[in-house]
Design a protein around this motif. Structure first.
Motif, PDB file in Angstrom:
ATOM      1  N   UNK A 175      44.188  50.278  32.571  1.00 31.06           N
ATOM      2  CA  UNK A 175      44.300  50.037  33.973  1.00 31.06           C
ATOM      3  C   UNK A 175      43.577  48.803  34.511  1.00 31.06           C
ATOM      4  N   UNK A 176      44.185  48.153  35.358  1.00 29.31           N
ATOM      5  CA  UNK A 176      43.571  46.828  36.070  1.00 29.31           C
ATOM      6  C   UNK A 176      42.506  47.728  37.281  1.00 29.31           C
ATOM      7  N   UNK A 177      41.259  47.388  37.058  1.00 29.98           N
ATOM      8  CA  UNK A 177      40.393  48.385  37.994  1.00 29.98           C
ATOM      9  C   UNK A 177      40.468  47.958  39.654  1.00 29.98           C
ATOM     10  N   UNK A 178      40.905  46.728  39.840  1.00 34.36           N
ATOM     11  CA  UNK A 178      41.308  46.575  41.278  1.00 34.36           C
ATOM     12  C   UNK A 178      42.277  47.080  41.804  1.00 34.36           C
ATOM     13  N   UNK A 179      43.209  47.569  40.879  1.00 36.53           N
ATOM     14  CA  UNK A 179      44.718  47.856  41.337  1.00 36.53           C
ATOM     15  C   UNK A 179      44.844  49.649  41.673  1.00 36.53           C
ATOM     16  N   UNK A 180      43.414  50.215  41.276  1.00 38.85           N
ATOM     17  CA  UNK A 180      43.447  51.772  41.252  1.00 38.85           C
ATOM     18  C   UNK A 180      42.314  52.160  42.218  1.00 38.85           C
ATOM     19  N   UNK A 181      42.306  53.610  42.509  1.00 35.60           N
ATOM     20  CA  UNK A 181      41.349  53.906  43.495  1.00 35.60           C
ATOM     21  C   UNK A 181      39.933  53.712  42.679  1.00 35.60           C
ATOM     22  N   UNK A 182      39.909  54.435  41.547  1.00 35.21           N
ATOM     23  CA  UNK A 182      38.694  54.448  40.736  1.00 35.21           C
ATOM     24  C   UNK A 182      39.142  54.744  39.282  1.00 35.21           C
ATOM     25  N   UNK A 183      38.786  54.146  38.414  1.00 31.76           N
ATOM     26  CA  UNK A 183      39.015  54.579  36.915  1.00 31.76           C
ATOM     27  C   UNK A 183      38.818  55.843  36.539  1.00 31.76           C
TER      28      UNK A 183
END
Length: 244
Positions: free
Chosen positions: A22-30
């Protein structure tokens, strides 16, 4: 690096790969995009909880929802393709072995994630101790073929050379050194577990891990159906292939 052929491998042959993360900046939270393994997700309530935690929760890939098995698998494949295209997920720039850590107030465990070569002697290297259900293997194999992806790892355990009285060597030494570095990512999930991940890309450290593990068998701690699925997929495809 361990360059032994299938017929020469007497232990675990762990190979670097380009992890898709996952690209962290593209999801709400990991934390919000994580899920337990497919077989321990409580359904339907747990499934709905995970789906609503974040629109990109991994459960949409490992437990897709549709009216037929074929539709479910196609949905997972389409979702994976979309997330890759939109930059929600992205492959790492170079092949790596990964060090993964889980910790809560009572327990700390660390291990190495890699692509395990499935040799002809694999059944004597990885040791199952539970039976599997054919329909579950069929279901997991169909999902993996549809997505052309290995969406969930197995958890293996092996006995290291150290007896607790000396400094660890081999793979354990690399793991412990790596855990002192800045991680690629870290998060705390709602169950209170802290998770951290590192990439091991240095050829000398990769060789140190591979050389050590090449002398070990491993016991399946979790993932008997995933193991049987991987063996089935390898047998269905002419070698050499990615299914090895």
């Amino acid at each position: 690096m361990n360059t032994a052929g299938d017929n020469d491998v007497s232990g675990l042959d762990l190979i670097p790969f380009r992890g898709v993360r996952y690209v962290p900046e593209r999801v709400g939270s990991l934390a919000a995009v994580t899920s337990p393994p497919y077989d321990v997700v409580v359904r339907p309530d747990g499934l709905l909880h995970l789906e609503s935690a974040d629109p990109h929760n991994i459960v949409r890939l490992i437990l897709p929802q549709a009216t037929t098995p074929a539709a479910r698998n196609q949905q997972a494949a389409d979702t994976l393709h979309t997330w890759l295209g939109e930059g929600i997920l992205a492959p790492d720039a170079e092949p790596s072995l990964y060090v993964y850590e889980q910790q809560d107030s009572d327990m700390l465990q660390r291990g190495v994630i890699g692509a395990l070569r499935l040799s002809e002697a694999a059944d004597g290297i990885v040791l199952p101790h539970e039976g599997v259900m054919a329909h579950v293997v069929e279901d997991r194999a169909a999902l993996m073929k549809a997505t052309s992806a290995n969406l969930e790892p197995l958890l293996l355990t092996y006995r290291s050379e150290t007896d607790g009285e000396h400094e660890p060597g081999g793979a354990m030494a690399v793991v412990e050194r790596t855990a002192l570095r800045e991680p690629l990512l870290s998060t705390t999930t709602e169950d209170g577990f802290h998770h951290r991940l590192w990439a091991v890309t240095d050829p000398a450290e990769i060789a140190e891990i591979q050389s050590d593990l090449a002398h070990h068998q491993a016991l399946i701690a979790d993932g008997h159906h995933r193991w049987a699925t991987n063996l089935r997929l390898r047998a269905e495809h002419a070698s050499p292939s990615a299914w090895d």
